[in-house]
Design an enzyme around this catalytic site. Structure first.
Site, short mmCIF file in Angstrom:
data_model
loop_
_atom_site.label_atom_id
_atom_site.label_comp_id
_atom_site.label_asym_id
_atom_site.label_seq_id
_atom_site.Cartn_x
_atom_site.Cartn_y
_atom_site.Cartn_z
N ARG A 166 24.79 32.11 -62.89
CA ARG A 166 25.02 31.40 -61.63
C ARG A 166 25.97 32.19 -60.72
NH1 ARG A 166 21.47 29.53 -63.90
NH2 ARG A 166 20.95 27.37 -64.31
N SER A 237 22.30 20.45 -59.53
CA SER A 237 23.37 20.50 -60.53
C SER A 237 24.70 20.80 -59.85
CB SER A 237 23.07 21.58 -61.57
OG SER A 237 21.88 21.27 -62.27
N GLU A 332 29.44 24.11 -58.70
CA GLU A 332 28.43 25.07 -58.23
C GLU A 332 28.34 25.16 -56.71
OE1 GLU A 332 24.73 26.18 -59.69
OE2 GLU A 332 24.89 25.05 -61.57
#
Length: 337
Positions: A166, A237, A332
């Site tokens: 990520r 997410s 995130e």
């Protein structure tokens, strides 16, 4: 200058949380010439710049200063290579899911595990998006950027993008690079990735394991677990799956035998959704925001929420998980400004 600028432009439809937000100044980038024009404008006016695509990984405040520029560069170019490989170049403004479906229709495979992820192509390398056993770095050959410092366009190869879980160079240097195109190495030969058990189980019994079946199964799983941003505001997410040492994993596993985790080299990746769910947050709602009833990893806007409420909720969850498990959750989405 070809760019058009709009004052006090509404951004509610340009962030998937659906927060009420307004750009002090808004414009659209549809070509490399527009990029040059924008840079000239910034030289003259010295104002902040926020680049957006579909707004799928963004948490906006009510007033966004300076310029918000939406990248809408469109392109799909195919180059047939040896051994049934295909080099695919996509403009940063192309819709991610629609691009995967178009490629499948043309018999080009490799991105099907990443179906239904919201956003545009230009956002995919930034987060190194991943799902169901595939990360986009596994398919990217190079990323074309405009370098604000060097004032030129050039390609960064896969290694230069510094991809990690990520993560990428673009995430850490958001003020330096504007992604214009992404080049993928895909194939006309199916190479099905079925390492993720729920995906294998989701393919209809008796149906062949082929890219189209995987695409359909991924779509079914995501629609069952994750809310549609058009119906319920969210950024997908909200937390990364934390990576812990083998020693910390073993200690937690002894205390919580049903804990969900996956090997990550010599370490372990914990399922953030399991940690949050175990603390009872799934379905929680306060004011206009909450935690999705079917997926604890997703924070949602029920229609009248705002950035401050999401920020407060996220911090409460992080504090609770840290206190209970000794694990730090990392957010995130990007908060701006």
């Amino acid at each position: 200058m070809s760019l058009l600028f709009f004052s006090d432009h509404p951004l509610r439809g340009l962030n998937t949380f659906g927060f009420e937000a307004y750009a002090q100044c808004f414009t659209r980038i549809e070509s490399k010439d527009d990029v040059i024009s924008l840079h000239q404008y910034l030289d003259e006016h010295r104002v902040p710049l926020l680049l957006i695509g579909g707004g799928s990984n963004l948490v906006l405040g009510p007033k966004v200063p300076g310029i918000v520029a939406q990248v809408l560069i469109a392109e799909m170019a195919l180059e047939e290579l040896a051994a049934d490989r295909v080099r695919v170049t996509l403009g940063a403004g192309e819709a991610w899911h629609a691009s995967i479906e178009r490629l499948l229709d043309q018999g080009i495979y490799g991105l099907e595990n990443l179906a239904l992820i919201p956003g545009c192509v230009g956002a995919a390398p930034v987060q190194n998006i991943g799902a169901y056993g595939v990360e986009v770095k596994d398919r990217i050959e190079a990323v074309e950027v405009y370098d604000w410092q060097q004032r030129r366009f050039y390609w960064l190869d896969n290694a230069e993008c510094r991809f990690a879980y990520r993560d990428s160079i673009f995430k850490h240097h958001a003020d330096r690079y504007l992604i214009t195109r992404v080049r993928f190495l895909l194939s006309r030969l199916p190479n099905c990735v079925l390492s993720y058990k729920p995906l294998r189980e989701a393919i209809e019994p008796g149906r062949e394991h082929n890219p189209r079946a995987i695409f359909n199964a991924v779509c079914r799983i995501r629609r069952a677990k994750l809310p549609d941003p058009d119906l319920l505001g969210n950024a997908g997410s909200f937390f990364k799956n934390p990576i812990v040492s083998a020693a910390q994993y073993e200690a937690l596993k002894q205390k919580y035998p049903d804990m969900v985790a996956y090997p990550e080299g010599s370490a372990f990746k914990l399922a953030a959704g399991w940690l949050i769910d175990r603390r009872g947050w799934k379905g929680y709602r306060r004011d206009g925001v909450g935690v999705h009833e079917h997926q604890a990893l997703v924070l949602v806007n029920h229609g009248d929420g705002c950035r401050q409420q999401i920020e407060t909720l996220a911090q409460q969850i992080r504090n609770d998980v840290m206190e209970q498990f000794g694990v730090q959750l990392e957010v995130e989405p990007r908060f701006y400004p």
